[in-house]
Design a protein around this motif. Structure first.
Motif, PDB file in Angstrom:
ATOM      1  N   GLU A 144      -4.159   1.438  12.031  1.00 51.19           N
ATOM      2  CA  GLU A 144      -5.082   2.387  11.612  1.00 51.19           C
ATOM      3  C   GLU A 144      -6.146   1.868  10.737  1.00 51.19           C
ATOM      4  O   GLU A 144      -7.183   2.213  11.015  1.00 51.19           O
ATOM      5  N   PHE A 145      -5.852   1.010   9.956  1.00 49.65           N
ATOM      6  CA  PHE A 145      -6.910   0.556   9.057  1.00 49.65           C
ATOM      7  C   PHE A 145      -6.808  -0.926   8.775  1.00 49.65           C
ATOM      8  O   PHE A 145      -7.132  -1.944   7.953  1.00 49.65           O
ATOM      9  N   HIS A 146      -6.677  -1.788  10.026  1.00 46.67           N
ATOM     10  CA  HIS A 146      -6.433  -3.231  10.142  1.00 46.67           C
ATOM     11  C   HIS A 146      -7.537  -4.092   9.514  1.00 46.67           C
ATOM     12  O   HIS A 146      -7.240  -5.018   9.023  1.00 46.67           O
ATOM     13  N   ASP A 147      -8.761  -3.668  10.156  1.00 46.94           N
ATOM     14  CA  ASP A 147     -10.004  -4.351   9.431  1.00 46.94           C
ATOM     15  C   ASP A 147     -10.211  -4.353   7.998  1.00 46.94           C
ATOM     16  O   ASP A 147     -10.210  -5.487   7.412  1.00 46.94           O
ATOM     17  N   THR A 148      -9.818  -3.315   7.338  1.00 48.81           N
ATOM     18  CA  THR A 148      -9.987  -3.222   5.933  1.00 48.81           C
ATOM     19  C   THR A 148      -8.723  -3.968   5.271  1.00 48.81           C
ATOM     20  O   THR A 148      -9.029  -4.474   4.162  1.00 48.81           O
ATOM     21  N   ILE A 149      -7.453  -3.644   5.932  1.00 53.00           N
ATOM     22  CA  ILE A 149      -6.518  -4.260   5.433  1.00 53.00           C
ATOM     23  C   ILE A 149      -6.357  -5.793   5.465  1.00 53.00           C
ATOM     24  O   ILE A 149      -6.371  -6.537   4.333  1.00 53.00           O
ATOM     25  N   ASP A 150      -7.155  -6.363   6.434  1.00 53.16           N
ATOM     26  CA  ASP A 150      -7.493  -7.731   6.677  1.00 53.16           C
ATOM     27  C   ASP A 150      -8.199  -8.357   5.540  1.00 53.16           C
ATOM     28  O   ASP A 150      -8.234  -9.309   4.967  1.00 53.16           O
ATOM     29  N   THR A 151      -9.544  -7.541   5.035  1.00 52.97           N
ATOM     30  CA  THR A 151     -10.280  -7.814   4.436  1.00 52.97           C
ATOM     31  C   THR A 151      -9.929  -7.753   2.828  1.00 52.97           C
ATOM     32  O   THR A 151      -9.911  -8.687   1.992  1.00 52.97           O
ATOM     33  N   LEU A 152      -8.747  -6.846   2.690  1.00 50.82           N
ATOM     34  CA  LEU A 152      -8.079  -6.864   1.290  1.00 50.82           C
ATOM     35  C   LEU A 152      -7.196  -8.063   1.098  1.00 50.82           C
ATOM     36  O   LEU A 152      -7.365  -8.685   0.054  1.00 50.82           O
ATOM     37  N   TRP A 153      -6.585  -8.327   2.273  1.00 57.00           N
ATOM     38  CA  TRP A 153      -5.680  -9.481   1.992  1.00 57.00           C
ATOM     39  C   TRP A 153      -6.385 -10.892   1.944  1.00 57.00           C
ATOM     40  O   TRP A 153      -6.134 -11.644   1.310  1.00 57.00           O
ATOM     41  N   VAL A 166      -2.012 -12.674  -6.355  1.00 56.25           N
ATOM     42  CA  VAL A 166      -0.804 -12.485  -5.474  1.00 56.25           C
ATOM     43  C   VAL A 166      -0.586 -11.003  -5.395  1.00 56.25           C
ATOM     44  O   VAL A 166      -0.912 -10.122  -6.309  1.00 56.25           O
ATOM     45  N   PRO A 167      -0.213 -10.374  -4.156  1.00 54.52           N
ATOM     46  CA  PRO A 167       0.023  -9.042  -4.048  1.00 54.52           C
ATOM     47  C   PRO A 167       1.275  -8.801  -4.511  1.00 54.52           C
ATOM     48  O   PRO A 167       2.370  -9.630  -4.275  1.00 54.52           O
ATOM     49  N   GLU A 168       1.649  -7.380  -4.965  1.00 59.12           N
ATOM     50  CA  GLU A 168       2.808  -7.082  -5.293  1.00 59.12           C
ATOM     51  C   GLU A 168       3.393  -6.132  -4.068  1.00 59.12           C
ATOM     52  O   GLU A 168       2.954  -5.552  -3.360  1.00 59.12           O
ATOM     53  N   LEU A 169       4.852  -6.620  -3.910  1.00 60.05           N
ATOM     54  CA  LEU A 169       5.688  -5.690  -3.130  1.00 60.05           C
ATOM     55  C   LEU A 169       6.449  -4.942  -3.995  1.00 60.05           C
ATOM     56  O   LEU A 169       7.375  -5.058  -4.944  1.00 60.05           O
ATOM     57  N   ASN A 170       5.854  -3.645  -4.063  1.00 60.36           N
ATOM     58  CA  ASN A 170       6.404  -2.519  -5.179  1.00 60.36           C
ATOM     59  C   ASN A 170       7.579  -1.828  -4.239  1.00 60.36           C
ATOM     60  O   ASN A 170       7.402  -1.297  -3.509  1.00 60.36           O
ATOM     61  N   THR A 171       8.852  -1.747  -5.104  1.00 58.00           N
ATOM     62  CA  THR A 171      10.072  -1.225  -4.480  1.00 58.00           C
ATOM     63  C   THR A 171      10.277   0.200  -4.726  1.00 58.00           C
ATOM     64  O   THR A 171      11.208   0.871  -4.369  1.00 58.00           O
ATOM     65  N   ARG A 172       9.167   0.876  -5.309  1.00 53.24           N
ATOM     66  CA  ARG A 172       9.132   2.351  -5.678  1.00 53.24           C
ATOM     67  C   ARG A 172       9.401   3.145  -4.411  1.00 53.24           C
ATOM     68  O   ARG A 172      10.188   4.275  -4.493  1.00 53.24           O
ATOM     69  N   LEU A 208      -2.249 -14.216   7.949  1.00 54.83           N
ATOM     70  CA  LEU A 208      -3.749 -14.723   7.252  1.00 54.83           C
ATOM     71  C   LEU A 208      -3.429 -15.885   6.127  1.00 54.83           C
ATOM     72  O   LEU A 208      -4.771 -16.305   5.867  1.00 54.83           O
ATOM     73  N   GLY A 209      -2.355 -16.378   5.897  1.00 58.61           N
ATOM     74  CA  GLY A 209      -2.381 -17.488   5.208  1.00 58.61           C
ATOM     75  C   GLY A 209      -1.568 -17.308   3.646  1.00 58.61           C
ATOM     76  O   GLY A 209      -1.531 -18.269   3.054  1.00 58.61           O
ATOM     77  N   GLY A 210      -1.313 -15.947   3.463  1.00 61.73           N
ATOM     78  CA  GLY A 210      -0.825 -15.666   2.405  1.00 61.73           C
ATOM     79  C   GLY A 210       0.750 -16.198   2.149  1.00 61.73           C
ATOM     80  O   GLY A 210       1.330 -16.290   3.065  1.00 61.73           O
ATOM     81  N   LYS A 211       1.112 -16.636   0.972  1.00 59.57           N
ATOM     82  CA  LYS A 211       2.332 -17.448   0.606  1.00 59.57           C
ATOM     83  C   LYS A 211       3.226 -16.637  -0.241  1.00 59.57           C
ATOM     84  O   LYS A 211       4.399 -17.062  -0.446  1.00 59.57           O
ATOM     85  N   TYR A 212       2.618 -15.946  -1.119  1.00 58.05           N
ATOM     86  CA  TYR A 212       3.320 -15.810  -2.506  1.00 58.05           C
ATOM     87  C   TYR A 212       3.030 -14.136  -2.799  1.00 58.05           C
ATOM     88  O   TYR A 212       2.324 -13.509  -2.612  1.00 58.05           O
ATOM     89  N   VAL A 213       4.131 -13.685  -3.016  1.00 62.59           N
ATOM     90  CA  VAL A 213       4.386 -12.191  -3.490  1.00 62.59           C
ATOM     91  C   VAL A 213       5.170 -11.948  -4.805  1.00 62.59           C
ATOM     92  O   VAL A 213       6.235 -12.544  -5.097  1.00 62.59           O
ATOM     93  N   SER A 214       4.677 -10.913  -5.592  1.00 66.34           N
ATOM     94  CA  SER A 214       5.574 -10.536  -6.637  1.00 66.34           C
ATOM     95  C   SER A 214       6.463  -9.013  -6.347  1.00 66.34           C
ATOM     96  O   SER A 214       6.008  -8.539  -5.673  1.00 66.34           O
ATOM     97  N   ILE A 215       7.698  -9.154  -6.876  1.00 68.35           N
ATOM     98  CA  ILE A 215       8.541  -7.860  -6.572  1.00 68.35           C
ATOM     99  C   ILE A 215       8.743  -7.227  -7.901  1.00 68.35           C
ATOM    100  O   ILE A 215       8.884  -7.771  -8.774  1.00 68.35           O
ATOM    101  N   GLY A 216       8.123  -5.724  -7.723  1.00 64.65           N
ATOM    102  CA  GLY A 216       8.194  -5.034  -8.874  1.00 64.65           C
ATOM    103  C   GLY A 216       8.829  -3.840  -8.785  1.00 64.65           C
ATOM    104  O   GLY A 216       8.318  -3.104  -7.626  1.00 64.65           O
ATOM    105  N   SER A 217       9.811  -2.977  -9.612  1.00 64.66           N
ATOM    106  CA  SER A 217      10.315  -1.891  -9.448  1.00 64.66           C
ATOM    107  C   SER A 217       9.179  -0.833 -10.014  1.00 64.66           C
ATOM    108  O   SER A 217       9.655   0.507  -9.647  1.00 64.66           O
ATOM    109  N   ASP A 218       8.360  -1.060 -10.733  1.00 59.92           N
ATOM    110  CA  ASP A 218       7.668   0.155 -11.501  1.00 59.92           C
ATOM    111  C   ASP A 218       8.584   0.933 -12.349  1.00 59.92           C
ATOM    112  O   ASP A 218       8.184   2.191 -12.260  1.00 59.92           O
ATOM    113  N   ALA A 219       9.603   0.265 -12.810  1.00 55.49           N
ATOM    114  CA  ALA A 219      10.459   1.121 -13.514  1.00 55.49           C
ATOM    115  C   ALA A 219       9.895   1.628 -15.054  1.00 55.49           C
ATOM    116  O   ALA A 219       9.420   0.742 -15.637  1.00 55.49           O
TER     117      ALA A 219
END
Length: 258
Positions: free
Chosen positions: A165-174, A183-189, A210-221
């Motif tokens: 639904e939001f592919h162009d905008t998500i591509d721009t964000l990434w 680095v983008p966070e993968l939030n497990t909440r 798109l070439g991204g390689k790194y992600v942080s993992i966070g619980s937001d606890a």
């Protein structure tokens, strides 16, 4: 060792967790921690999402230096008119890691239904475009926090941010954060059901493409029992996409391993 790179203790207005309880929970799971207390200047409502960085380091530095499994960071709420003030705050103390997150849309707290007076597509597009604009300005960030934050509270029947639904905008964000070395966070909440995980898989698959390689993992606890929530599932998702989990020490990226 995997690190939970997003959690809040008593220095955040919405948490009462002690650092001792956080450390105990992490030790039981054999994971490390990066504390990320809230800084959200000019936040609407009664809660004050600000803290004294000197007091923070005075109370917690001994825990940081006793081991290499706990570090001190901050989560900055992004608003255009508080940018300079937030940047000065970050520069006022030796934070290991800076997460920048979007909690407000057009000055309104995303927790409340008053944010959602228009249809989902319009609101979500505004949310994503606002995130793009603000993360470009907040280029002192190490991590872009919980891209899917809006999905926690939106009142729509289908809450997800679907790539289709939001592919162009998500591509721009990434592409924006890739270009800036953020680095983008993968939030497990929201890892509490398989549908959410499958939607997030598609989003981060595109980041990798798109070439991204790194992600942080966070619980937001905000409570000890939530630290490290669904980390095995999160690690499996990143491993499937050949993405490397990371954390930050002295604002420098470190590789995190299971």
């Amino acid at each position: 060792m995997l690190f939970d790179t997003h959690l809040h203790t008593k220095f955040s207005a919405d948490s009462k967790m002690s650092i001792e309880d956080a450390i105990l929970s992490a030790k039981q799971q054999n994971i490390g921690l990066v504390l990320t207390e809230h800084l959200d200047y000019d936040f609407p409502g009664d809660d004050i999402y600000e803290f004294n960085p000197q007091q923070y380091f005075q109370e917690y530095s001994s825990y940081r230096y006793q081991s290499k499994t706990l570090y001190l960071g901050v989560e900055v709420g992004m608003q255009e008119h508080t940018l300079i003030q937030s940047k000065k705050f970050v520069e006022s103390a030796p934070f290991d890691q800076v997460i920048c997150s979007l909690h407000l849309l057009d000055g309104k707290d995303l927790f409340y239904e008053s944010c959602y007076t228009e249809d989902k597509h319009t609101v979500y597009l505004n949310y994503l475009n606002t995130m793009i604009k603000l993360i470009k300005q907040h280029d002192f960030a190490n991590i872009l926090g919980h891209v899917d934050y809006i999905c926690r509270y939106a009142p729509y029947a289908k809450k997800d941010i679907c790539y289709e639904e939001f592919h162009d905008t998500i591509d721009t964000l990434w592409q924006t954060i890739i270009d800036k070395g953020i680095v983008p966070e993968l939030n497990t909440r929201r890892f509490d059901n398989s549908n959410n995980i499958s939607i997030l898989l598609k989003l981060y698959e595109r980041y990798a493409m798109l070439g991204g390689k790194y992600v942080s993992i966070g619980s937001d606890a905000h409570k000890p029992e939530n630290i490290g929530f669904a980390f095995k599932e999160a690690y499996a998702l990143l491993d499937r996409l050949n993405l490397q989990p990371v954390y930050f020490v002295n604002r420098q990226m470190q590789l995190s391993k299971i």
